[in-house]
Design an enzyme around this catalytic site. Structure first.
Site, PDB file in Angstrom:
ATOM      1  N   CYS A  36      42.738  90.074  56.073  1.00 16.14           N
ATOM      2  CA  CYS A  36      41.409  90.206  56.695  1.00 16.14           C
ATOM      3  C   CYS A  36      41.146  89.090  57.703  1.00 16.14           C
ATOM      4  O   CYS A  36      40.176  89.148  58.447  1.00 16.14           O
ATOM      5  CB  CYS A  36      40.312  90.209  55.633  1.00 16.14           C
ATOM      6  SG  CYS A  36      40.173  88.666  54.733  1.00 16.14           S
ATOM      7  N   ASP A  38      40.319  86.019  57.025  1.00 14.96           N
ATOM      8  CA  ASP A  38      39.318  85.042  56.567  1.00 14.96           C
ATOM      9  C   ASP A  38      39.983  83.819  55.936  1.00 14.96           C
ATOM     10  O   ASP A  38      41.089  83.908  55.412  1.00 14.96           O
ATOM     11  CB  ASP A  38      38.379  85.700  55.553  1.00 14.96           C
ATOM     12  CG  ASP A  38      37.517  86.772  56.206  1.00 14.96           C
ATOM     13  OD1 ASP A  38      37.519  86.839  57.441  1.00 14.96           O
ATOM     14  OD2 ASP A  38      36.855  87.522  55.479  1.00 14.96           O
ATOM     15  N   CYS A  63      33.875  86.343  56.115  1.00 11.59           N
ATOM     16  CA  CYS A  63      32.797  87.318  55.965  1.00 11.59           C
ATOM     17  C   CYS A  63      31.666  86.787  55.076  1.00 11.59           C
ATOM     18  O   CYS A  63      31.771  85.702  54.497  1.00 11.59           O
ATOM     19  CB  CYS A  63      33.365  88.590  55.351  1.00 11.59           C
ATOM     20  SG  CYS A  63      33.895  88.348  53.653  1.00 11.59           S
ATOM     21  N   CYS A 107      37.587  88.652  48.149  1.00 15.37           N
ATOM     22  CA  CYS A 107      36.952  87.422  48.648  1.00 15.37           C
ATOM     23  C   CYS A 107      36.825  86.408  47.498  1.00 15.37           C
ATOM     24  O   CYS A 107      36.977  85.203  47.709  1.00 15.37           O
ATOM     25  CB  CYS A 107      35.574  87.704  49.231  1.00 15.37           C
ATOM     26  SG  CYS A 107      35.529  89.079  50.391  1.00 15.37           S
TER      27      CYS A 107
END
Ligand code: FES
Length: 225
Positions: A36, A38, A63, A107
């Site tokens: 992603c 991140d 995010c 996450c």
């Protein structure tokens, strides 16, 4: 479709705690997800006598869930021992946040892995552990795969028993993984493959990671629904 976030996630995203850097940190670690893009960087103060985390701060390059999970992770880590951090799971963070959408569960994996990396780095620097990453075996690969989640369900590939085959060739540093994939998960295949490559590729000695998918309707019908 808009993702549904809990009030606690929104609170931590809009007012994150412990943001920033500790200039004279005892440990700094960055954890990222190429899938992603991140990243989170943690800096920590660790008391060498008590091995308690006296301060921890983070910088997020990701995010909303990345920010919220890192913020919650710092609150949960402060005042805890390094052994407590080693036992912490991504689920602890998710529960404390009142849940996360399945597609955002990874996450919380990133958030907890970052804390663990900082602690490991501190232990290595203090000669408390040896770098055992060089053992490329089923245990290490299984452990790495626990951090790869199915974005649709938020469950790890290991917990959902989706690994059909695992082959490790130590001489060539080659790891082959076959994942069972139901029709509903086909859209996430690229993401899952990238996560597998990232997690296993980080193990010392892993030169080549091959991922193959095996279609399986049975899983979609019976395991998740
Ligand atoms: Fe990857 Fe949030 S950390 S989408």
């Amino acid at each position: 479709m808009a993702l549904k976030y809990s009030p606690t996630v929104i609170e931590h995203f809009t007012k994150p705690q412990n943001v920033g850097d500790i200039c004279d940190a005892d440990a700094v670690a960055t954890e990222g997800s190429p899938a992603c893009g991140d990243m989170i960087t943690y800096s920590m103060k660790i008391n060498p006598q008590t091995r308690i985390i006296e301060d921890v701060r983070f910088r997020s390059f990701g995010c909303a869930s990345n920010i919220a999970t890192a913020s919650m992770a710092t609150l949960m880590a402060k005042g805890k021992s390094i052994d407590d951090i080693k036992k912490m799971s991504h689920r602890d963070i998710t529960v404390a946040l009142g849940g996360l959408p399945a597609v955002k569960m990874h996450c919380s994996v990133l958030a907890v892995d970052g804390l663990k990396s900082a602690v490991k780095q501190w232990e290595l620097e203090h000669g408390l552990v040896s770098d055992d990453n060089h053992i490329l075996d089923r245990t290490a690969v299984t452990e790495a795969l626990k951090g790869v989640l199915n974005p649709r369900t938020g469950c790890s590939l290991i917990d959902a028993k989706l690994i059909n085959r695992m082959e490790i060739d130590n001489d060539e540093g080659r790891v082959f993984i076959e994942v069972m994939l139901c029709e509903l998960d086909e859209r996430f295949a690229e993401n899952i493959e990238e996560e597998i490559r990232e997690k296993i590729g980080a193990l010392e000695g892993a030169q080549k990671v091959l991922v193959q998918f095996k279609p399986c309707e049975h899983i979609g019908k019976h395991l998740y629904f």
